[in-house]
Structure formats: C-alpha cells, structure tokens
Design an enzyme around this catalytic site. Sequence first.
Site, PDB file in Angstrom:
ATOM      1  N   SER A  31     103.298  56.971   6.969  1.00 41.38           N
ATOM      2  CA  SER A  31     103.108  57.600   8.282  1.00 41.38           C
ATOM      3  C   SER A  31     104.318  58.444   8.657  1.00 41.38           C
ATOM      4  O   SER A  31     105.454  58.002   8.524  1.00 41.38           O
ATOM      5  CB  SER A  31     102.931  56.534   9.361  1.00 41.38           C
ATOM      6  OG  SER A  31     101.812  55.763   9.090  1.00 41.38           O
ATOM      7  N   HIS A  62      94.989  60.216   8.072  1.00 48.40           N
ATOM      8  CA  HIS A  62      95.507  60.057   6.709  1.00 48.40           C
ATOM      9  C   HIS A  62      94.788  61.044   5.797  1.00 48.40           C
ATOM     10  O   HIS A  62      93.574  60.949   5.625  1.00 48.40           O
ATOM     11  CB  HIS A  62      95.243  58.642   6.173  1.00 48.40           C
ATOM     12  CG  HIS A  62      96.127  57.598   6.762  1.00 48.40           C
ATOM     13  ND1 HIS A  62      97.084  56.928   6.026  1.00 48.40           N
ATOM     14  CD2 HIS A  62      96.206  57.086   8.006  1.00 48.40           C
ATOM     15  CE1 HIS A  62      97.716  56.065   6.805  1.00 48.40           C
ATOM     16  NE2 HIS A  62      97.202  56.139   8.016  1.00 48.40           N
ATOM     17  N   HIS A  84      94.672  51.553   1.857  1.00 47.47           N
ATOM     18  CA  HIS A  84      95.116  50.274   2.423  1.00 47.47           C
ATOM     19  C   HIS A  84      94.087  49.176   2.169  1.00 47.47           C
ATOM     20  O   HIS A  84      92.882  49.417   2.208  1.00 47.47           O
ATOM     21  CB  HIS A  84      95.324  50.401   3.942  1.00 47.47           C
ATOM     22  CG  HIS A  84      96.375  51.383   4.338  1.00 47.47           C
ATOM     23  ND1 HIS A  84      96.093  52.714   4.578  1.00 47.47           N
ATOM     24  CD2 HIS A  84      97.707  51.235   4.528  1.00 47.47           C
ATOM     25  CE1 HIS A  84      97.215  53.342   4.913  1.00 47.47           C
ATOM     26  NE2 HIS A  84      98.206  52.470   4.884  1.00 47.47           N
ATOM     27  N   TYR A  86      93.356  46.873   4.203  1.00 46.07           N
ATOM     28  CA  TYR A  86      92.566  46.603   5.421  1.00 46.07           C
ATOM     29  C   TYR A  86      91.359  47.524   5.571  1.00 46.07           C
ATOM     30  O   TYR A  86      90.484  47.288   6.386  1.00 46.07           O
ATOM     31  CB  TYR A  86      93.440  46.651   6.692  1.00 46.07           C
ATOM     32  CG  TYR A  86      94.099  47.974   6.980  1.00 46.07           C
ATOM     33  CD1 TYR A  86      93.370  49.074   7.447  1.00 46.07           C
ATOM     34  CD2 TYR A  86      95.466  48.125   6.811  1.00 46.07           C
ATOM     35  CE1 TYR A  86      93.979  50.278   7.717  1.00 46.07           C
ATOM     36  CE2 TYR A  86      96.088  49.343   7.078  1.00 46.07           C
ATOM     37  CZ  TYR A  86      95.341  50.412   7.523  1.00 46.07           C
ATOM     38  OH  TYR A  86      95.938  51.611   7.791  1.00 46.07           O
ATOM     39  N   GLU A  87      91.318  48.587   4.789  1.00 46.34           N
ATOM     40  CA  GLU A  87      90.154  49.477   4.841  1.00 46.34           C
ATOM     41  C   GLU A  87      88.961  48.863   4.113  1.00 46.34           C
ATOM     42  O   GLU A  87      87.854  49.420   4.177  1.00 46.34           O
ATOM     43  CB  GLU A  87      90.509  50.838   4.218  1.00 46.34           C
ATOM     44  CG  GLU A  87      91.551  51.591   5.030  1.00 46.34           C
ATOM     45  CD  GLU A  87      92.085  52.810   4.300  1.00 46.34           C
ATOM     46  OE1 GLU A  87      91.443  53.863   4.366  1.00 46.34           O
ATOM     47  OE2 GLU A  87      93.143  52.707   3.670  1.00 46.34           O
ATOM     48  N   ALA A 114     105.615  53.004   7.361  1.00 45.30           N
ATOM     49  CA  ALA A 114     105.985  52.673   8.736  1.00 45.30           C
ATOM     50  C   ALA A 114     105.958  51.156   8.837  1.00 45.30           C
ATOM     51  O   ALA A 114     105.100  50.520   8.225  1.00 45.30           O
ATOM     52  CB  ALA A 114     104.974  53.271   9.706  1.00 45.30           C
ATOM     53  N   MET A 212     101.786  46.940   6.407  1.00 43.93           N
ATOM     54  CA  MET A 212     100.473  46.645   5.816  1.00 43.93           C
ATOM     55  C   MET A 212     100.281  47.333   4.459  1.00 43.93           C
ATOM     56  O   MET A 212      99.148  47.577   4.039  1.00 43.93           O
ATOM     57  CB  MET A 212      99.371  47.079   6.770  1.00 43.93           C
ATOM     58  CG  MET A 212      99.477  46.444   8.146  1.00 43.93           C
ATOM     59  SD  MET A 212      98.274  47.135   9.290  1.00 43.93           S
ATOM     60  CE  MET A 212      98.903  46.527  10.867  1.00 43.93           C
ATOM     61  N   SER A 213     101.380  47.664   3.803  1.00 45.29           N
ATOM     62  CA  SER A 213     101.244  48.367   2.503  1.00 45.29           C
ATOM     63  C   SER A 213     102.425  47.998   1.617  1.00 45.29           C
ATOM     64  O   SER A 213     103.081  46.986   1.825  1.00 45.29           O
ATOM     65  CB  SER A 213     101.222  49.880   2.745  1.00 45.29           C
ATOM     66  OG  SER A 213     102.468  50.304   3.281  1.00 45.29           O
ATOM     67  N   ASN A 236     108.445  50.621  15.461  1.00 48.57           N
ATOM     68  CA  ASN A 236     108.324  49.791  16.674  1.00 48.57           C
ATOM     69  C   ASN A 236     109.001  48.470  16.382  1.00 48.57           C
ATOM     70  O   ASN A 236     109.162  48.100  15.223  1.00 48.57           O
ATOM     71  CB  ASN A 236     106.841  49.538  16.986  1.00 48.57           C
ATOM     72  CG  ASN A 236     106.127  48.902  15.804  1.00 48.57           C
ATOM     73  OD1 ASN A 236     105.800  49.594  14.820  1.00 48.57           O
ATOM     74  ND2 ASN A 236     105.912  47.612  15.862  1.00 48.57           N
ATOM     75  N   HIS A 248      98.858  51.958  17.668  1.00 46.85           N
ATOM     76  CA  HIS A 248      98.984  52.894  16.555  1.00 46.85           C
ATOM     77  C   HIS A 248      99.612  54.203  17.040  1.00 46.85           C
ATOM     78  O   HIS A 248     100.342  54.866  16.299  1.00 46.85           O
ATOM     79  CB  HIS A 248      97.591  53.141  15.960  1.00 46.85           C
ATOM     80  CG  HIS A 248      97.594  53.962  14.711  1.00 46.85           C
ATOM     81  ND1 HIS A 248      98.401  53.690  13.624  1.00 46.85           N
ATOM     82  CD2 HIS A 248      96.884  55.062  14.350  1.00 46.85           C
ATOM     83  CE1 HIS A 248      98.193  54.585  12.665  1.00 46.85           C
ATOM     84  NE2 HIS A 248      97.275  55.427  13.089  1.00 46.85           N
TER      85      HIS A 248
END
Length: 277
Positions: A31, A62, A84, A86-87, A114, A212-213, A236, A248
Amino acid sequence: MCDIYKKLISARDYVRGKVNFIPEIAIVLGSGLGGLADEIECVGSVQYSDIPAFPVSTVAGHKGRFVFGHLEGVPVVAMQGRVHFYEGYDIHDVVAPVRIMGLLGAKKLILTNAAGGINQGFAQGALMMITDHISSLVLSPLTGRNIDELGVRFPDMSEVYSKRFRDAVRACAEKLSIDIKEGVYIQTSGPNYETPAEIRAYERMGADAVGMSTAVEAMAARHMGMELCGISCITNMAAGLSPRPLTHEEVKETADRVSRDFKALVRAIVSEISKIG
Ligand code: HPA
C-alpha cells in the site's frame, strides 16, 4: 511434477512470452508504494488477469500486474498489487506471484507492506525494517506435497531476512537521513483488524508490527533460495494503542503521506543490493 509446479511453469512461460526480460531483483509493492512502478523505465507489463490460472487481486485500489524494466539502472520486476489470503485464495495461490518472479530469474526480493505498529516506540508514518517474522497464525504456503524443483521439504528459516541486505537497508536509510525502525512482523489472516487483546498477545509474543501479508511470501521465497529484505510502513498504531477505530482509509492516507520517503528508500535499496554478489 506436481500440479502447483506445472501451473507455475505455465504462468512463467506465458509471462516470458509476453515480456522477454530477466529481472535481477523482484519487488512487491505494498500500500502506498504502487506509484514506484511508474518510476520504473518500463520495458513491458503483464496483467495478472491475463495469465492463465493466475490468482487475481480483488481489493479496490489494488492494481494487479507485473511491471518489468530498469530502476536505478537495475533490471527489476515489480508486483503492482499482491494477492492476499483474506481475499479467499488458496495459500499456494497467494505465493504464486513471488514464485513466478523467482522462476523468471530474480534471485533477490524486496517485500514491502503497510502494517499496524505494536511497538509503542513507533509512530504512525514510521518505516520499519523487518528483522524477522512470526507466521504461525497463518497456514504455511509450503504445506502439501513439497515442490522439490523449488526447494527442500523442511527449509531452514533462521535468517529469512538476509543479514547483508539488512545492513544495506540500514546504510541506505542513513544516507537518506530516514530514521528507520527495526522489528518483528507478525502476519494475521485478516481481513478484520485485530482486537486490543490480540495485539497485547502479539506484543508478548515478540511482534513489533502486524499485517496481513508478507511472511508467507517471504517463506516461499526462502524455500526457493531467494535472498530478501522487507520494509513495513507503519500506517497506524495497532488496535487498542490509538483512541480511534482502525480504518482502511487511515491506512491508505498514511501510506500516501510517506510514499516519497518509502519510494526513495526502496530505490536506494535496489541500487545497493544489486552490488551484493
Ligand atoms: N493490522 C493489520 N494489518 C494492517 C494494519 C493493522 O493495524 N495496518 C495496516 N495493515
């Protein structure tokens, strides 16, 4: 030859048929860093969606393509957009793009992402060099039949993020007067952000940042003998460490805000690690 390897080889051959270029360094653009792809002196690009049997990114914002060309005079391939877990993709599909870049000839890899800051010495917008990772919360991408053509069944993970690349990252940050942090990255499956209790637990486990990656990509790359480093943008502070709920939008805003430094750092790293034989 197992099915996963066959799929990887046919994807590799498809990409090579479109852009005949041997990259030295592969870069995964997280990101806020997607814009770095536009700074590559492009010799060609390939959309993931055109590659047969290739996982395609679905997250809004993306892009999904490989960009080939020269950055700092070095032949590179960049993933503009990653896949990802989560997709909903199979974990083997999540790491397929990294494996394909390795099969295209890239022996070195720069991973970026990120992440939420867990270490309270970090501030929003900081850059963190990944010293090591904790990936035990997600399924290993090396499960299933081992792909002997890529690597061994039980690969060593005692130095996933190469010491000599970490030294190079530190030197680049110093040269650019970027105050780079260092720490351990923990990968969750996502897509939800964590609970404050989870963040407290991860802190006790030794994590400095959460995302998450990356860790699964790093494992797949190490399995096949690539040498790598990783940089997180702390977009963050993690759940419970900031008074606001996580969004997000906040992640994207911070990533965009620090993208100039992030891009300059990654360019410098490309130049520096290309000199490492
Ligand atoms: N948690 C998980 N992934 C993230 C975060 C976070 O706080 N920020 C950016 N990616």
